[in-house]
Design an enzyme around this catalytic site. Structure first.
Site, short mmCIF file in Angstrom:
data_model
loop_
_atom_site.label_atom_id
_atom_site.label_comp_id
_atom_site.label_asym_id
_atom_site.label_seq_id
_atom_site.Cartn_x
_atom_site.Cartn_y
_atom_site.Cartn_z
N GLU A 263 0.88 -1.18 0.00
CA GLU A 263 0.00 0.00 0.00
C GLU A 263 0.91 1.22 0.00
O GLU A 263 1.37 1.66 1.05
CB GLU A 263 -0.89 0.01 1.25
CG GLU A 263 -1.84 -1.17 1.35
CD GLU A 263 -3.05 -1.02 0.44
OE1 GLU A 263 -3.23 0.03 -0.21
OE2 GLU A 263 -3.84 -1.98 0.39
N CYS A 297 -2.34 9.26 2.21
CA CYS A 297 -2.01 8.66 0.91
C CYS A 297 -3.07 9.05 -0.11
O CYS A 297 -2.80 9.11 -1.31
CB CYS A 297 -1.91 7.15 1.03
SG CYS A 297 -3.33 6.41 1.83
#
Ligand code: NAD
Length: 529
Positions: A263, A297
């Site tokens: 991720e 993110c």
């Protein structure tokens, strides 16, 4: 601060151990000083794991796996339910510690603990739904089906910006799947991890479970991170962080044929079309670009705006940015706190300088703030910039509140601009034109793992699978069928016929008269293994 720490069983003065499996080990690794980005105060000190400590933790995780995997999945779910309840009881203090150590505003700190609780709830339900499919067998009186088994100890490496939630996305699901978990938290936010372990170990101990189900090893990635990534006893490494980290971890784990769930960084764009509701768009962009001080993110980093509304939208955003209250994140009225450290501020400053050198323009903000609390050097004014499709600095993720504005003329051009960056995490379009919305959602549209219409890029719900494409790493966590990544699939055939019919109609009979094997019905090399 003292009250928050003591509520969580921590003190400012004590040196906390950074490694344990249900109780803390004596560590002799490097000392981490946890400095709050809010005011530069030391919140605590943590002694990192050494090589022996790491070995003890892994050994316990391996042994505990043998017991934990034999606990029926719904019973594992019940333990996770209790973990969720223990977190509910400490939501406020744990959420405030997130703010103290990481610098996000109090509401977002509490929201992060809420996300852990939500993940626990999701995992409880999932513990009764580890479904395998049954397929019709082509052979008579045969049953063909698949089942899912626990994988083993799972390594979870987390980033500083979600010091707790990212662990929970992984750990809650890994637990109900029957795995043990070894957590390597970011060295920038180890206290949150230590406080969470204290709360959660209490639940495991109350249930009479062995040490080693949930483990932590704090330390530099060069030693502890590397040991975990290269450890063949750890079949899955789930790593969240920068693309640079993902490349290193991905290569190391692949070299030993382990599994990864990556991720990594995003560079998220929003297309704003002429039919968009600009009020809704401005609110979504503001939260996406300024929320968590641009350190998500999924933060909005690029706006691709139709030229007919460019000026209006840019003006509205500049006005909205001017009203953002920057300050102590523990103050209820603050919307934006500090960046994690001065290094992050420096990288924002150099990105802005590069933008100007590359022909862009700063339309608003970007400066480092000073005076009073701001003298820590960690507070900045969020920046709005004008850029052009392909501006080199815009291709990279600057982990700070920098928003690039680009103009487009046709929707195809907008999608091209949108997809031209190497990352592929989250994306959005603001439009009231159904055709544009559907195009963006289609396989000719956004190339990201997450795509929204009239909702911003950040603030994903846990019910869906979370993750991104391209340099973002391809991993999926949290809801939907993301649980499958934490289990091994086994395909099973049961023959209850009393005969031995072979797949693909192969005949492979022994002629007892001449003792030779006859193969008919196809060349033997064409048989499936
Ligand atoms: P980082 O890459 O510096 O560190 C992340 C973690 O990886 C830390 O625990 C670090 O110690 C560890 N690490 C770094 N190099 C390693 C190596 N070679 N081997 C083993 N471990 C290693 O990232 P950061 O600054 O903490 O976090 C910000 C980054 O994380 C941003 O790029 C952000 O987009 C990304 N992020 C992604 C997601 C997502 O779900 N896609 C979520 C949060 C953050």
């Amino acid at each position: 601060m003292e009250k928050i720490l003591s509520d969580l069983g921590l003190t400012e003065q004590d040196e906390h151990s950074g490694a344990g499996s249900g109780s803390w080990l004596t560590c002799t690794g490097a000392m981490l000083e946890c400095v709050s980005p809010i005011d530069g105060r030391t919140v605590g000190t943590v002694r990192c794991a050494d090589r022996d400590g790491y070995e003890t933790v892994i050994t316990r995780a391996v042994h505990a796996f043998e017991e934990w995997r034999m606990v029926p999945a719904p019973k594992r779910g019940d333990v996770v339910r209790q973990i969720g309840n223990a977190l509910r009881d400490r939501k406020e203090s744990l959420g405030t510690l997130v703010s103290l150590e990481m610098g996000k505003i109090r509401a977002e700190g509490a929201g992060e603990v809420q996300e852990m609780i939500d993940m626990a709830d999701l995992a409880v339900g999932q513990s009764r739904m580890l479904y395998g499919k049954t397929m019709p067998s082509e052979r008579p009186c045969h049953r063909l089906y698949e089942q899912w088994h626990p994988l083993g100890p799972v390594g979870v490496i987390t980033a500083f910006n979600f010091p707790l939630a990212v662990w929970a996305w992984n750990a809650m699901i890994a637990l109900i799947a029957g795995n043990t978990v070894i957590w390597k938290p970011s060295s920038k936010t180890p206290l949150c991890a230590i406080a969470a372990m204290e709360i959660i170990w209490e639940v495991l101990n109350k249930n009479g479970l062995p040490e080693g189900i949930l483990n932590i090893v704090t330390g530099p990635h060069e030693t502890i991170g590397n040991a975990l990534v290269n450890d063949p006893r750890v079949p899955l490494i789930s790593a969240t962080g920068s693309v640079r980290m993902g490349r290193a971890v991905g290569q190391a784990v692949t070299a030993r044929l382990g599994r990864t769930l990556l991720e990594l960084g995003g560079n998220n764009g929003i297309i704003v079309t002429p039919s968009a509701d600009l009020d809704v768009a401005v609110r979504a962009i503001l939260f996406g670009a300024v929320g968590t001080a641009g350190q998500r993110c999924t933060s909005t980093r690029r706006l691709i705006i139709h030229k007919s509304i460019y000026r209006d939208l840019a003006d509205s955003l500049i006005k909205a940015y001017g009203q953002v209250r920057i300050g102590n994140p523990l103050d209820e009225t603050t919307l934006m706190g500090p960046l994690i450290d001065r290094e992050a501020v420096d990288s924002m400053q150099s990105a802005l300088q590069r933008l100007v050198e590359e022909g862009g323009e700063i339309l608003f903000g970007g400066e480092v703030l000073s005076g009073g609390l701001f003298d820590t050097g960690t507070y900045v004014r969020p920046a709005i910039c004008r850029a052009y499709a392909g501006t080199p600095v815009m291709m990279e993720e600057t982990f700070a509140p920098v928003l690039y504005l680009i103009e487009y003329e046709t929707i195809d051009e907008a999608i091209r601009y949108h997809n031209c960056v190497p990352q592929g995490l989250s994306s959005a379009i603001f439009t009231n034109d159904m055709r544009e919305a559907e195009l963006f959602l289609s396989h000719r549209g956004s190339d990201c793992g997450i795509t929204n219409v009239n909702a911003g890029t950040s603030g994903a719900e846990i019910g869906g699978a979370f993750g991104g494409e391209k340099n973002t790493g391809g991993g999926r966590e949290a809801g939907s069928d993301a649980w499958k990544a934490y289990m091994r699939r086994q395909t099973c055939t049961i023959n209850w016929s009393g005969e031995l019919p072979l797949a693909q109609g192969i005949q492979f009979d022994i002629d007892t008269a001449d003792d030779s094997a006859l193969v008919t019905g196809g060349h033997p090399l064409k048989q499936r293994p």
